[in-house]
Enzyme design. Sequence first.
Site, PDB file in Angstrom:
ATOM      1  N   GLN A 111       0.819  -1.211   0.000  1.00  0.00           N
ATOM      2  CA  GLN A 111       0.000   0.000   0.000  1.00  0.00           C
ATOM      3  C   GLN A 111       0.861   1.272   0.000  1.00  0.00           C
ATOM      4  O   GLN A 111       0.473   2.271  -0.600  1.00  0.00           O
ATOM      5  CB  GLN A 111      -0.920  -0.031   1.224  1.00  0.00           C
ATOM      6  CG  GLN A 111      -2.167   0.841   1.099  1.00  0.00           C
ATOM      7  CD  GLN A 111      -3.312   0.183   0.334  1.00  0.00           C
ATOM      8  OE1 GLN A 111      -3.594  -0.981   0.540  1.00  0.00           O
ATOM      9  NE2 GLN A 111      -3.955   0.932  -0.550  1.00  0.00           N
ATOM     10  N   LYS A 114       1.780   1.723  -3.675  1.00  0.00           N
ATOM     11  CA  LYS A 114       0.572   1.978  -4.465  1.00  0.00           C
ATOM     12  C   LYS A 114       0.097   3.413  -4.227  1.00  0.00           C
ATOM     13  O   LYS A 114      -0.194   4.159  -5.168  1.00  0.00           O
ATOM     14  CB  LYS A 114      -0.512   0.993  -4.026  1.00  0.00           C
ATOM     15  CG  LYS A 114      -1.816   1.110  -4.768  1.00  0.00           C
ATOM     16  CD  LYS A 114      -2.944   0.373  -4.041  1.00  0.00           C
ATOM     17  CE  LYS A 114      -2.634  -1.097  -3.851  1.00  0.00           C
ATOM     18  NZ  LYS A 114      -3.832  -1.869  -3.438  1.00  0.00           N
ATOM     19  N   LYS A 126      -2.696  -1.008   6.629  1.00  0.00           N
ATOM     20  CA  LYS A 126      -3.702  -2.047   6.359  1.00  0.00           C
ATOM     21  C   LYS A 126      -4.126  -2.655   7.688  1.00  0.00           C
ATOM     22  O   LYS A 126      -3.353  -2.644   8.637  1.00  0.00           O
ATOM     23  CB  LYS A 126      -3.100  -3.151   5.473  1.00  0.00           C
ATOM     24  CG  LYS A 126      -4.136  -4.011   4.768  1.00  0.00           C
ATOM     25  CD  LYS A 126      -4.533  -3.372   3.455  1.00  0.00           C
ATOM     26  CE  LYS A 126      -5.652  -4.109   2.772  1.00  0.00           C
ATOM     27  NZ  LYS A 126      -5.842  -3.582   1.405  1.00  0.00           N
ATOM     28  N   ASP A 166     -11.885  -3.954   2.068  1.00  0.00           N
ATOM     29  CA  ASP A 166     -11.041  -4.905   1.324  1.00  0.00           C
ATOM     30  C   ASP A 166     -11.852  -6.199   1.355  1.00  0.00           C
ATOM     31  O   ASP A 166     -13.092  -6.145   1.531  1.00  0.00           O
ATOM     32  CB  ASP A 166      -9.663  -5.055   1.994  1.00  0.00           C
ATOM     33  CG  ASP A 166      -8.646  -5.791   1.107  1.00  0.00           C
ATOM     34  OD1 ASP A 166      -8.045  -5.155   0.227  1.00  0.00           O
ATOM     35  OD2 ASP A 166      -8.454  -7.019   1.279  1.00  0.00           O
ATOM     36  N   THR A 210     -12.138   0.617  -8.061  1.00  0.00           N
ATOM     37  CA  THR A 210     -10.994  -0.292  -8.247  1.00  0.00           C
ATOM     38  C   THR A 210     -11.134  -1.027  -9.578  1.00  0.00           C
ATOM     39  O   THR A 210     -10.177  -1.099 -10.371  1.00  0.00           O
ATOM     40  CB  THR A 210     -10.878  -1.290  -7.078  1.00  0.00           C
ATOM     41  OG1 THR A 210     -10.965  -0.568  -5.856  1.00  0.00           O
ATOM     42  CG2 THR A 210      -9.570  -2.048  -7.134  1.00  0.00           C
ATOM     43  N   ASN A 241     -16.275  -7.069  -5.049  1.00  0.00           N
ATOM     44  CA  ASN A 241     -16.317  -5.665  -5.465  1.00  0.00           C
ATOM     45  C   ASN A 241     -15.424  -5.383  -6.679  1.00  0.00           C
ATOM     46  O   ASN A 241     -15.872  -4.773  -7.658  1.00  0.00           O
ATOM     47  CB  ASN A 241     -15.907  -4.784  -4.266  1.00  0.00           C
ATOM     48  CG  ASN A 241     -15.801  -3.331  -4.657  1.00  0.00           C
ATOM     49  OD1 ASN A 241     -14.703  -2.835  -4.932  1.00  0.00           O
ATOM     50  ND2 ASN A 241     -16.924  -2.640  -4.726  1.00  0.00           N
TER      51      ASN A 241
HETATM   52  P1  NDP Z   1     -14.629  -9.004  -1.895  1.00  0.00           P
HETATM   53  O1  NDP Z   1     -14.729  -9.540  -0.528  1.00  0.00           O
HETATM   54  O2  NDP Z   1     -15.688  -8.096  -2.400  1.00  0.00           O
HETATM   55  O3  NDP Z   1     -14.511 -10.205  -2.947  1.00  0.00           O
HETATM   56  C1  NDP Z   1     -13.487 -11.131  -2.851  1.00  0.00           C
HETATM   57  C2  NDP Z   1     -13.654 -12.184  -3.935  1.00  0.00           C
HETATM   58  O4  NDP Z   1     -12.483 -12.985  -3.991  1.00  0.00           O
HETATM   59  C3  NDP Z   1     -14.814 -13.127  -3.666  1.00  0.00           C
HETATM   60  O5  NDP Z   1     -15.335 -13.583  -4.867  1.00  0.00           O
HETATM   61  C4  NDP Z   1     -14.126 -14.238  -2.890  1.00  0.00           C
HETATM   62  O6  NDP Z   1     -14.823 -15.486  -2.956  1.00  0.00           O
HETATM   63  C5  NDP Z   1     -12.807 -14.334  -3.612  1.00  0.00           C
HETATM   64  N1  NDP Z   1     -11.786 -14.820  -2.665  1.00  0.00           N
HETATM   65  C6  NDP Z   1     -11.389 -14.217  -1.518  1.00  0.00           C
HETATM   66  N2  NDP Z   1     -10.466 -14.957  -0.884  1.00  0.00           N
HETATM   67  C7  NDP Z   1     -10.288 -16.044  -1.631  1.00  0.00           C
HETATM   68  C8  NDP Z   1      -9.465 -17.176  -1.496  1.00  0.00           C
HETATM   69  N3  NDP Z   1      -8.638 -17.341  -0.445  1.00  0.00           N
HETATM   70  N4  NDP Z   1      -9.531 -18.102  -2.484  1.00  0.00           N
HETATM   71  C9  NDP Z   1     -10.355 -17.946  -3.553  1.00  0.00           C
HETATM   72  N5  NDP Z   1     -11.168 -16.881  -3.719  1.00  0.00           N
HETATM   73  C10 NDP Z   1     -11.141 -15.954  -2.773  1.00  0.00           C
HETATM   74  O7  NDP Z   1     -13.191  -8.298  -1.974  1.00  0.00           O
HETATM   75  P2  NDP Z   1     -12.649  -7.241  -3.037  1.00  0.00           P
HETATM   76  O8  NDP Z   1     -13.249  -7.443  -4.363  1.00  0.00           O
HETATM   77  O9  NDP Z   1     -12.719  -5.913  -2.385  1.00  0.00           O
HETATM   78  O10 NDP Z   1     -11.102  -7.627  -3.074  1.00  0.00           O
HETATM   79  C11 NDP Z   1     -10.560  -8.542  -4.026  1.00  0.00           C
HETATM   80  C12 NDP Z   1      -9.069  -8.316  -4.149  1.00  0.00           C
HETATM   81  O11 NDP Z   1      -8.825  -6.970  -4.595  1.00  0.00           O
HETATM   82  C13 NDP Z   1      -8.263  -8.457  -2.853  1.00  0.00           C
HETATM   83  O12 NDP Z   1      -6.985  -8.959  -3.169  1.00  0.00           O
HETATM   84  C14 NDP Z   1      -8.129  -7.013  -2.375  1.00  0.00           C
HETATM   85  O13 NDP Z   1      -7.010  -6.851  -1.542  1.00  0.00           O
HETATM   86  C15 NDP Z   1      -7.948  -6.303  -3.708  1.00  0.00           C
HETATM   87  N6  NDP Z   1      -8.228  -4.877  -3.732  1.00  0.00           N
HETATM   88  C16 NDP Z   1      -9.441  -4.384  -3.305  1.00  0.00           C
HETATM   89  C17 NDP Z   1      -9.706  -3.034  -3.395  1.00  0.00           C
HETATM   90  C18 NDP Z   1     -11.023  -2.458  -3.029  1.00  0.00           C
HETATM   91  O14 NDP Z   1     -11.211  -1.246  -3.209  1.00  0.00           O
HETATM   92  N7  NDP Z   1     -11.983  -3.231  -2.568  1.00  0.00           N
HETATM   93  C19 NDP Z   1      -8.681  -2.094  -3.879  1.00  0.00           C
HETATM   94  C20 NDP Z   1      -7.487  -2.714  -4.368  1.00  0.00           C
HETATM   95  C21 NDP Z   1      -7.285  -4.058  -4.270  1.00  0.00           C
HETATM   96  P3  NDP Z   1     -15.625 -15.997  -1.652  1.00  0.00           P
HETATM   97  O15 NDP Z   1     -16.843 -15.123  -1.560  1.00  0.00           O
HETATM   98  O16 NDP Z   1     -15.944 -17.407  -1.954  1.00  0.00           O
HETATM   99  O17 NDP Z   1     -14.713 -15.838  -0.478  1.00  0.00           O
HETATM  100  O1  2IT Z   2      -5.916  -2.655  -1.440  1.00  0.00           O
HETATM  101  C1  2IT Z   2      -6.447  -1.533  -1.518  1.00  0.00           C
HETATM  102  O2  2IT Z   2      -5.905  -0.612  -2.132  1.00  0.00           O
HETATM  103  C2  2IT Z   2      -7.755  -1.341  -0.881  1.00  0.00           C
HETATM  104  N1  2IT Z   2      -8.300  -2.297  -0.336  1.00  0.00           N
HETATM  105  C3  2IT Z   2      -8.390   0.012  -0.866  1.00  0.00           C
HETATM  106  C4  2IT Z   2      -7.827   0.852   0.245  1.00  0.00           C
HETATM  107  C5  2IT Z   2      -8.516   2.175   0.473  1.00  0.00           C
HETATM  108  O3  2IT Z   2      -8.081   2.832   1.422  1.00  0.00           O
HETATM  109  O4  2IT Z   2      -9.427   2.562  -0.259  1.00  0.00           O
END
Ligand code: NDP
Ligand code: 2IT
Length: 450
Positions: A111, A114, A126, A166, A210, A241
Amino acid sequence: MTNYVDEVLASLKEKNAFEPEFLQAADEVLSSIKPVVERHPEYKKIALLERVTEPERIVSFRVPWVNDKGEVVVNRGYRVQFNSLLGPYKGGLRFHPSVNQSIMKFLAFEQIFKNALTGLPIGGGKGGSDFDPKGKSDEEVMRFCQSFMTELQRHIGQDCDVPAGDIGVGAREIGFLFGQYKRIKNNYEAGVLTGKGLDYGGSLARKEATGYGLIYFMREMLAANGKNLKGKTVIISGSGNVAIYACEKVTEYGAKVVAMSDSNGVIYDAEGIKLDTIKRLKEVERKRIKEYVNAHPQAKYIETVDKAESPIYEIKADIVLPCATQNEINLNSAKKLVANGVEAVGEGANMPSTKEAVEYFLEKGVLFGPAKAANAGGVATSALEMCQNSMRYFWTFEEVNEKLDGIMTNIFKACKDAAEEYGLGTNYVAGANIAAFRKIADAMKSQGII
Ligand code: NDP
Ligand code: 2IT
């Protein structure tokens, strides 16, 4: 004589032997900034690399709560405040049973770089918990969030540390967390959390940011290499998300998403994924992706047996967007994708590709958008949310989206320029690390030994 980067890496390995994810993230950054460090022998004298790899502070705490059966459950909470050089600590909260100190440190470390790439005034942090929101009632999630915030509130603030969502933390959780913070502090401090509901200080387009940002980055990376998204076949891992809004935007650019997943399995729909169904299943009903086939019988469901090697990476695609979790693409999966003719990979998740997988993609000439650059649109829009909270005003969806597009375009350019300056061609992994590290290193030199 061993060089400074190798010395620091060796010492990190010794000191953090039980933190494999943190070591992986530190190794990736430090290995690729070697050419910068070579130009700056003064870094060693001021222990710049030792300082940048040591968190300013780690808070770990007990989170007791009572479930619907009246039983007391104890989870562990964390906040890693890694670096505040450029602004308040900023980064999401993850609620997932796999959360531990290594995962928190890798995410907070990533982070820092980034956030530097966004060009906005935010440091790196985090947090999260090993709490699993899956299968819990809204009341259980609320009680957990209230207990979590009762401790966390001592350590955060709009000018100190600003958490967001997250994995496992979305609008519902941020609402409960914000309510409890406000109640304890007796203060309407809107900028203390981002990703808030639109009625109480949230930013338009933060939910989409994102995923949309990832596609803006991909558009720029492809264009710089004479390619585009139109007519391309895409696979997106995850269905949370990031995955949902990446799917929405890439479809708008004329590509076809044929597969998405969750931790249990993969859906393949050759006609193109119907995103309305995914949104209903995941955003409203909180169900498993398997149910997609009930609404669309032409689609196929493939169960994930080996979590280390998702079957989604056996599907043929031009563009691959891993948007689930860390280390979901290993070398074997990378080989399958390359054999199937993948042109570009864009990391929506944090560190979704293992080191070996990244090296293989680069070696085979696959265009590769690294996480800390490609998924920076979420945190960038969080910083725009903080900005609107400070103004006590808001921008329209179009205004925020346009700023996001500009930020992602600039981030790609920064990665490309840094890679070219160091003769690294289209290695945007090194480009991103170098561009971000230079900002951090300059700020460290200016602010003294802290
Ligand atoms: P969500 O909780 O909305 O969705 C996560 C998704 O990933 C779900 O479909 C989940 O499936 C799957 N998943 C999570 N853990 C695992 C695992 N161990 N094995 C397989 N599938 C898994 O999270 P986000 O969409 O917010 O985050 C997804 C990724 O993006 C993460 O790496 C996060 O750090 C990154 N990220 C998020 C940001 C944000 O703004 N939200 C910004 C930048 C990066 P299930 O429901 O079955 O667990
Ligand atoms: O991994 C990431 O960049 C996030 N989960 C978003 C962090 C934030 O402060 O919006």
